[in-house]
Design a protein around this motif. Structure first.
Motif: not given
Length: 249
Positions: A96, A92, A126
């Motif tokens: 991101a 992640s 998320t």
């Protein structure tokens, strides 16, 4: 049965002074025949981590191309030559901070497989998606788009890491973790001939205190651990918790 795997992601942490921790982890790992221990250090330490028996050395990312004008990037063949046997992809923080798409992650997975590296594919929702009840939907989309055809237990591990749980000390409820892992197992089994045997790891604030209860859940085959993997004192108890599950499974 899926293999029991405990993986430590050191992220952008660790200088040579941290190598004694690897040695202590390796000493513990050699006694755990039912568990595979993976350590993903910064690439500067990768060749030295690869020298420890009992540990599977892993990289934290790779480029989708084998070579080319990509300043600062590292290809899968380069990482394999440096001693890596696996690579974490789709984390992640990469998705991101580097705007990596599912399509880009899939390209990296193919490159890793081509270089003989096993992929630890990370997927996760998320907090907003979690609060909106979209967890399984989001994970299904990521899994479908990030994992190419050809996945097997030999070349693929899937790690479910709720983005909102990473490094926060907060984890989903146990029934939520079990429900998500069951959904992922079903999707893998329906898509791939050996999908039912691909290891599923949970990641997100795993600690010595909660590891045993998480590992007791169905379809949880291990963990991808962040900060707690930086020291043997925190990581080995998590390893022991998984080894105990492996012994009685």
């Amino acid at each position: 049965m899926a293999a029991r795997i405990i993986a430590g992601n050191w992220k952008m942490n660790g200088l040579a002074a941290a190598l004694p921790e690897v040695a202590w982890i390796a000493d513990a790992a050699r006694d755990m025949t039912c568990v595979e221990t993976v350590i993903a250090p910064p690439v500067t330490l990768l060749p030295r981590v690869a020298g420890h028996a009992g540990i599977t050395p892993a990289a934290q990312d790779c480029h989708a191309a084998d070579a080319g004008a990509h300043t600062g990037d590292l290809s899968a063949p380069m990482l394999a030559e440096a001693g890596a046997r696996a690579v974490i992809l789709g984390h992640s923080e990469r998705r991101a901070n580097h705007a990596e798409s599912d399509v880009q992650v899939a390209g990296k997975v193919r490159a890793a497989w081509g270089a003989g590296l096993r992929t630890i594919l990370c997927i996760g929702e998320t907090e907003a998606q979690y609060r909106g009840g979209r967890t399984v939907e989001v994970l299904a989309r990521q899994l479908a788009a990030s994992l190419p055809e050809g996945a097997t237990p030999a070349n693929t591990i899937v790690a479910y890491e709720p983005v909102w749980a990473i490094g926060t000390g907060i984890t989903p409820r146990e029934d939520e973790i079990e429900r998500v892992h069951r959904a992922l197992r079903d999707r893998l089994a329906s898509r791939f001939a050996q999908g039912g045997e691909i290891s599923l790891l949970y990641g997100g604030s795993v600690s010595a205190e909660n590891a045993a209860s998480i590992f007791a859940l169905q379809n949880v085959d291990g963990a991808l651990v962040g900060g707690a993997s930086l020291t043997a004192g925190k990581f080995v108890p998590i390893m022991n918790a998984l080894a105990e599950k492996g012994a009685y499974a």
